[in-house]
Design a protein around this motif. Structure first.
Motif, PDB file in Angstrom:
ATOM      1  N   GLU C 240       4.581  87.909  62.193  1.00 53.57           N
ATOM      2  CA  GLU C 240       4.964  88.894  63.197  1.00 53.57           C
ATOM      3  C   GLU C 240       3.896  89.970  63.360  1.00 53.57           C
ATOM      4  OE1 GLU C 240       9.406  89.410  61.710  1.00 53.57           O
ATOM      5  OE2 GLU C 240       7.859  88.748  60.345  1.00 53.57           O
ATOM      6  N   GLN C 241       3.147  90.179  62.292  1.00 53.42           N
ATOM      7  CA  GLN C 241       2.195  91.285  62.321  1.00 53.42           C
ATOM      8  C   GLN C 241       0.778  90.753  62.448  1.00 53.42           C
ATOM      9  OE1 GLN C 241       2.965  94.371  62.634  1.00 53.42           O
ATOM     10  NE2 GLN C 241       5.123  93.849  62.601  1.00 53.42           N
ATOM     11  N   THR C 242       0.531  90.001  63.531  1.00 56.86           N
ATOM     12  CA  THR C 242      -0.800  89.460  63.726  1.00 56.86           C
ATOM     13  C   THR C 242      -1.785  90.587  63.962  1.00 56.86           C
ATOM     14  OG1 THR C 242       0.277  87.672  64.851  1.00 56.86           O
ATOM     15  CG2 THR C 242      -2.090  87.748  64.992  1.00 56.86           C
ATOM     16  N   MET C 243      -2.899  90.480  63.324  1.00 58.55           N
ATOM     17  CA  MET C 243      -3.911  91.522  63.480  1.00 58.55           C
ATOM     18  C   MET C 243      -4.631  91.356  64.811  1.00 58.55           C
ATOM     19  SD  MET C 243      -6.880  92.301  60.736  1.00 58.55           S
ATOM     20  CE  MET C 243      -5.870  92.663  59.326  1.00 58.55           C
ATOM     21  N   ASN C 244      -4.927  92.459  65.485  1.00 64.13           N
ATOM     22  CA  ASN C 244      -5.799  92.411  66.653  1.00 64.13           C
ATOM     23  C   ASN C 244      -7.224  92.186  66.184  1.00 64.13           C
ATOM     24  OD1 ASN C 244      -4.042  93.116  68.958  1.00 64.13           O
ATOM     25  ND2 ASN C 244      -3.705  94.976  67.764  1.00 64.13           N
ATOM     26  N   ILE C 245      -7.880  91.230  66.804  1.00 64.07           N
ATOM     27  CA  ILE C 245      -9.245  90.913  66.422  1.00 64.07           C
ATOM     28  C   ILE C 245     -10.163  91.267  67.582  1.00 64.07           C
ATOM     29  CG2 ILE C 245     -10.804  89.018  65.815  1.00 64.07           C
ATOM     30  CD1 ILE C 245      -8.813  89.746  63.625  1.00 64.07           C
ATOM     31  N   MET C 246     -11.086  92.201  67.374  1.00 60.87           N
ATOM     32  CA  MET C 246     -11.903  92.691  68.490  1.00 60.87           C
ATOM     33  C   MET C 246     -13.382  92.588  68.162  1.00 60.87           C
ATOM     34  SD  MET C 246      -9.543  96.019  69.280  1.00 60.87           S
ATOM     35  CE  MET C 246      -9.294  96.463  67.575  1.00 60.87           C
TER      36      MET C 246
END
Lengths: 371, 292, 375, 306
Positions: C240-246
């Motif tokens: 549920e807590q997928t990390m934002n990857i930038m």
């Protein structure tokens, strides 16, 4: 763009097996309406009646102002997206998307232009030459969506479009569909059995069970005031704790008591109705997020024992044993108990009470077909 | 575990297949090799001595009128029979694929001819078509048609055996194409209808392309088994009257058994072997779905 | 109770390496979760431990005994298969009794003992009323519990579970997490548990082995994985807590380091800067931030950069809002964004005070993480 | 897809209160529908006409058979033809048909059993093991089925005469494998593949070993498919004409070949012949109906799973 109206819709198979009972509903123009329920609840049947894939036993369905009961699917100006994608296996991605335009004898130039534009919207421009068997599940569903939007129909019908996808893809497609609907503004009916999906995306949700509408409302409505036990148990993750018990009076206070749990009722509206009930048996519902596990006892806390534990990153779910009851509680991410450890549960005043016999929320009465 | 046991275990697949392989060697591989060999000798059925004559038999038959006549009859027979079976069978399959009450009953009734021994079926038709006491000519006479003596009239004999073949094997085409049609998911038709396709477009753009592999499969089976066919002709006409119905298959047996020219019969068989091989190779690729 | 040790285990299908050079150890009594996406090699690994797939390299040990020469039937493992693998011609009861009645085990258990064990396990799995039915008459969730029952009725040295509760509904799932974990603790059976669901992995595991493309990415406790994912893959996968990857760039501005993210120059927290200085300026990097950690504002803020609303999903207390920043989609959960926020609304984002992960763009390995405290 | 809810049944009273929406059916649809039935019924009649005709002949007295006005119904019946067929060595025509049926039986049963015994292991290997030549082995068995029969039978005739298999049941059962073995191998391969490999693996994990797993787990699961395959082999073997025609003679020929012997020099004995035909085909047709669920799969050697 059109609204969709269900007027006294019934669907009966073989003259006696009921699929949909007296469905009355309006899906407004531009609205994102979800039909939510377990398998066999009549949601897909309802959607298929709008599409014209299933005959209507009684009642009328209107798209806009037009009664569509006797129109063939192709005459209804709808587009549909299916759980198993429904792609033509023998056609390339491009030809799949172009299919609805081809059968309408639209000029090749125009088809090329529109397929090009749509494939950009759903990010398929690089794989137009491939065949469905060469695509991943997410790509297949995007092709299916592209085929639906390329026609610019009045209504979108989505039948469990992302149930087959894995968690990561599902999350991604949820956003894409939501974004698409917000920007195109097309009226959409979206069938799903996954309450998380319905709650996340829909403007309004219609909860169905056994062919009958249980509750219609916004996601907030459904979460905060479930109409009956079915809605209460079906909506929310982790699911609501349901406890059967009795109402007792103790020192002039109305209390709920079960095998191991005792809570006082504080909501005046609930007290007023519960006071009038003859039968002391009652069903309590409380959301895990309204049960806080603590290490130290407080004045109002209830002792419990840790039975199971799930860390979820920024919050944890604690399965607790309270007497004979097993309850779920939600804690902060810094709460790391051991299995079997004694703890204390703090219940918020957010209790829901349901009639033992009718299963309806005591605050809601027993009317069928709310909304 | 002993090494013996382990070695045994590693070879389980081979051991399981071995008995079957030995048998096949005896009843198929050996005869085929033998046929190859005899086709290059002047072997006679009733003599054990023979001379190796290289391609003499092939030269012989390729320059003989009998051979080319048999080729002509075979081509005509196969083209007509398989052509009619495919068209009729496909039609029946389409009719049975619709919403239909009593489909399983129709399926059984249509299946029956396929399960009859073709030789026996040919006898049954011979009696039905008998000019003096058969029911067909009697019935035709009732509506004012003087019918020929189907199987013994040189003008109608070939068409009559083709008819018997059609009777036997149209069900094969119908049942398998029906299964092919029913394996196209209902969803495909619904999608097409919602997409706006009319009935003809659905057939042309959705049904037919997806049925093509099955159609080729049926065609492969029918072509090969029809070329190999022997029973119907042997029972119904014995290749006659004259040589009107003498197909390659029948001519091969005549050459071998009646004329006792084992070498030449071998050449016939080897020729047919290559024809069948060629057709199988050509069609086999079309049977697999190109889009997968 | 046995120790399970994989040492350089490799499996090839044709030219494909389904599992390559895999090494890890499960301690006696430990529950190790194999966690990775579909096709990562989880099932293959379990089957190799069970002896159902031959190894193309390496070896597997139970308590320092090599299994190379040990037949499946002699390994004393129990396994629950993802597709249930129930015997369709046996009733539920007979299915569960099966492992106690195979030749070699025959007569080892009395009828009473078998029936006692089955009713015990059936009660835990809530399938008592199904015992007389045939598998075809059961729903997916019920079949899955029967498969679990057949696996748990024995007390083997090692238990292998392949996505054992993937098809249960939410209510049962939470209950089964608790029950499975409890039984495992009670018996102390070493258990290897495969799942693609982050939630499940976190809930069940003593330790998690993260697998991608047949290779071990990281081994650690659930907490370690959450707080210190070693690579982008581990950080962004599932849950549920997928990390934002930038993707971003490291630049200098006025003598201090900055991130260049979609055209915006972002200052960084001190401790991060200290760790990054050693590496080269101008390098491509990847920034990871979890959705609730970001600061959002409807008005311009100090150190913030502008994005616009792409989609809004209801979830829990606050909506999950997806923002679009250039070509980049970023999920945020913030008290200032209500579910009524319109698509296209401009939002200012700031990374100033949040827990930040910096990954190398080439190797996608973790370079440094901030502790989330203001500089 | 949603289907109707089990158990939620509408009462008649409630249904009576509904205004049922009538679906519109176009006249073209109606005509099309009617035409479909006409064609299918006509074809069905064509299918059973020869069988029915033969059945009438089998019960007709000679006077009813040898007539210019044959009747399909309403004729005088007799059992004479059946008496002749069952007369055995006492047959007036000189065809001991009971013996012929016995021959068919003694050829068919061993040939089917042999095919199962030899073919099932190969089918299992093809279904469960991976090896390079798998495709070739499959194609090899398929090509046995496609081989021009005379290519094999003429040399086999010579060979059989040499090794004294000519005119024997054993010889017939062996040569019949040209047909039955491909059927068993290719059809059973499909049935084995239909069983998830995990079911086998699960039993092995639970402590069972190869042969036991095969007998107790795999075999019970393929029994329906195996029966269907065995029936299909029975039908093909029973119906085969050419092998017996070329590799046996006289009293040892099978029923299908002996039927043609009612064509005597003095004329065709239609009555007894028809009775003999019925006796030969009825068991086969019953078997065919019994396995019709699997028939498409069988006829295409597993290529189409009907």
């Amino acid at each position: 763009m059109s609204s969709i109206t269900f007027q006294k819709i019934w669907k009966i198979y073989n003259k006696k097996v009921l699929a949909v009972r007296d469905l009355n509903l309006v899906c407004q123009d531009h609205e994102f309406l979800a039909l939510l329920g377990p398998s066999g609840c009549g949601k897909t049947t309802s959607l298929r009646m709008v599409a014209g894939l299933e005959g209507i036993t009684a009642g009328e369905i209107k798209i806009g102002d037009k009664v569509v009961n006797d129109l063939r699917p192709r005459e209804r100006d709808i587009a549909m997206v299916y759980e198993s994608y429904g792609l033509y296996p023998h056609l390339s991605v491009y030809d799949n998307i172009a299919f609805p335009l081809r059968v309408r004898h639209i000029a090749d130039e125009e088809i090329k232009r529109r397929v090009g534009r749509v494939s950009e919207i759903v990010d398929l421009q690089d794989i137009l030459g491939r065949f469905p068997s060469e695509l991943g599940d997410g790509q297949k569903q995007r092709v299916s969506i592209a085929r639906a939007i390329v026609r610019e129909p009045a209504v979108f019908l989505f039948d469990e479009p992302i149930s087959h996808l894995d968690e990561t893809l599902r999350r991604r497609m949820r956003k894409e569909i939501k974004h698409l609907q917000s920007t195109l503004g097309t009226t959409m009916i979206y069938v799903t059995h996954d309450q998380i999906e319905a709650m996340a995306m829909a403007d309004r949700i219609v909860v169905m069970d056994q062919g009958v509408v249980q509750q219609v409302g916004t996601p907030e409505d459904l979460f905060d005031s479930p109409a009956n036990l079915f809605c209460a148990g079906f909506i929310g993750e982790p699911p609501m704790n349901i406890v059967t018990g009795k109402l007792v009076r103790e020192a002039e206070r109305l209390m709920f008591q079960s095998n191991g749990l005792k809570l006082s009722v504080t909501n005046p509206a609930q007290i007023q109705i519960l006071e009038t009930m003859r039968n002391p048996d009652i069903v309590l519902g409380i959301r895990p997020s309204h049960v806080a596990p603590k290490v130290e006892a407080t004045a109002t806390s209830v002792p419990a024992e840790v039975y199971g534990f799930e860390p979820h990153g920024d919050y944890n779910i604690v399965t607790c044993k309270v007497g004979a009851e097993v309850l779920l509680a939600v804690s902060g991410s810094d709460f790391f108990p051991d299995l079997g450890q004694p703890i204390h549960l703090e219940f918020s005043s957010n209790l829901h009470f349901f009639d033992v016999n009718t299963k309806w929320n005591v605050l809601k009465g027993q009317g069928a077909n709310h909304g | 575990m002993t090494t013996f046991m382990k070695r045994l275990q590693a070879n389980v697949p081979t051991l399981l297949a071995l008995p079957s392989i030995i048998l096949v060697m005896m009843i198929a591989i050996y005869p085929i090799l033998y046929a190859f060999y005899t086709s290059m000798t002047d072997q006679l059925l009733n003599q054990s001595k023979s001379n190796f004559i290289w391609f003499g038999n092939y030269v012989n038959i390729f320059t003989s009128r009998v051979f080319w006549h048999a080729v002509g009859v075979s081509v005509k027979y196969v083209a007509l029979a398989v052509g009619i079976e495919m068209l009729l069978g496909f039609g029946l399959a389409l009719l049975m694929n619709g919403a239909l009450r009593g489909r399983s009953l129709f399926r059984i009734l249509i299946l029956l001819p396929l399960m009859l021994p073709p030789a026996t079926g040919a006898m049954m038709w011979a009696s039905l078509l008998d000019p003096s006491l058969g029911w067909v000519n009697y019935a035709l006479l009732q509506i004012g048609i003087h019918a020929p003596a189907w199987l013994s009239d040189s003008g109608t004999a070939l068409y009559s055996v083709v008819g018997i073949d059609v009777y036997h094997f149209t069900p094969f085409v119908a049942l398998i194409l029906l299964a092919g049609l029913q394996s196209i998911p209902r969803l495909q038709y619904e999608v097409a209808e919602v997409d706006g396709a009319n009935a003809w477009q659905v057939f042309r753009l959705v049904t037919l392309p997806q049925l093509m592999p099955t159609i080729f499969l049926v065609l492969l089976f029918r072509l090969v088994l029809c070329i190999n066919g022997y029973d119907v002709i042997n029972v119904a006409t014995k290749g006659g009257p004259g040589d009107v119905t003498t197909t390659l298959s029948f001519q091969a047996s005549v050459t071998g058994y009646r004329n006792m020219l084992l070498g030449q019969a071998g050449a016939y068989s080897i020729f047919m072997f290559f024809v069948v091989l060629f057709i199988s190779k050509k069609l086999f690729n079309r049977v697999t779905r190109s889009w997968i | 109770m046995a120790e399970v040790r994989l040492d350089g285990v490799t499996k090839r299908y044709g030219k494909n390496e389904a599992v390559s050079e895999m090494s890890w150890t499960a301690n006696p009594g430990e529950l190790v979760v194999l966690f990775g996406p579909a096709g990562a090699g989880k099932t293959t690994t379990l089957k190799m431990i069970a002896g159902l797939e031959p190894l193309d390299g390496g070896d597997i040990y139970f308590d320092s005994q090599s299994l190379r020469e040990v037949d499946t039937a002699d390994r004393n493992v129990a396994m629950a298969f993802e597709n249930y693998a129930l015997y369709p011609h046996l009733t539920v009861y007979e299915n569960i009794a099966f492992p106690l009645m195979v030749p070699g085990k025959k007569n080892q258990f009395s009828k009473e003992e078998i029936s006692r064990r089955i009713s015990e396990i059936a009660a835990v799995l809530q399938i008592e009323m199904l015992l007389k039915r045939m598998p075809q008459e059961l729903s997916g969730g019920q079949r899955q519990r029967v498969a679990l029952g057949r696996c748990l009725v024995r007390e083997p040295a090692v238990t292998l579970l392949d996505e054992p509760i993937a098809h249960l509904d939410a209510k049962l799932r939470h209950r089964m997490y608790a029950e499975l974990k409890r039984i495992q603790r009670q018996r102390g059976t070493t258990t290897i548990y495969a799942t693609p669901a982050q939630t499940e992995a976190m809930a069940m595991a003593d330790r998690i082995v993260v697998i991608f493309n047949g290779k071990v990415q990281q081994i650690g406790t659930p907490r370690e994985l959450y707080e210190r994912p070693v690579s982008v893959n581990v950080a962004k996968f599932g849950g549920e807590q997928t990390m934002n990857i930038m993707p971003a760039k490291l630049i200098t501005e006025g003598g201090s380091l900055r991130f260049l993210l979609a055209g915006n120059h972002l200052p960084m927290q001190n401790n991060v800067e200290a760790d990054l200085k050693a590496s080269q300026v101008g390098q491509d990097i990847i920034i990871g931030v979890r959705p609730p950690d970001m600061t959002c504002s409807l008005a311009p803020i100090e150190g913030g950069f502008p994005a616009e609303v792409y989609a809004v999903e209801h979830s829990g207390r606050h909506p999950l809002v997806t923002l679009k920043l250039g070509e980049q989609l970023i999920e945020v959960i913030s008290g200032v964004l209500s579910s009524g926020v319109q698509v296209g609304t401009p939002i200012w984002l700031s990374l100033a005070n949040c827990r930040l992960y910096v990954f190398d763009a080439v190797t996608s390995q973790l370079v440094v993480t901030s502790n989330g405290q203001p500089a | 897809m949603d289907t109707a809810i089990e158990g939620v049944v509408l009462s008649d009273a409630e249904r009576a209160g509904l205004e049922i929406h009538k679906e519109v059916v176009s006249p073209a649809d109606r005509v099309g529908k009617a035409l479909t039935y006409v064609v299918l019924i006509a074809y069905s009649l064509f299918s059973i006409l020869p069988i029915y005709w033969t059945a009438t002949l089998a019960f007709k007295a000679e006077s009813e058979i040898y007539t210019k006005t044959p009747k399909l119904w309403g004729f005088a019946t007799t059992m004479d033809n059946w008496r002749e067929v069952f007369a055995g060595p006492a047959s007036i025509v000189g065809v001991d048909f009971v013996h012929a049926i016995r021959n068919s039986f003694f050829v068919t049963v061993p040939s089917v059993l042999l095919a199962l015994a030899l073919g099932m292991p190969v089918a299992y290997v093809l279904a469960r093991y991976n090896f390079k030549a798998k495709g070739d082995v499959h194609f090899f068995y398929l090509s046995l089925y496609f081989m021009p029969p005379l290519l094999i039978l003429i040399p086999l005739f010579v060979l059989y005469n040499k090794i004294h298999l000519y005119n024997t049941y054993l010889g017939m059962a062996l040569v019949m494998q040209l047909i039955t073995l491909p059927l068993v191998v290719l059809i059973m391969r499909g049935f084995f593949e239909d069983i998830p490999v995990e079911i086998e693996q699960s039993a092995r994990v639970d402590g069972a070993r190869g042969p036991w797993v095969f007998w107790r787990i795999i075999l019970p699961l393929v029994v329906p498919g195996m029966m269907a395959t065995a029936f299909l082999c029975t039908i093909f073997s029973w119906n085969n004409y050419l092998f017996s025609y070329l590799l046996t003679s006289g009293e040892n020929q099978t029923a299908v070949v002996r039927i043609t012997l009612y064509r005597t020099f003095t004329g065709i004995m239609w009555g007894p012949m028809s009775a003999a035909i019925l006796l030969t085909i009825v068991p086969v047709l019953l078997l065919a109906i019994a396995i019709q669920k699997y028939i498409v799969r069988g006829l295409t050697l597993g290529a189409v799973k009907g």
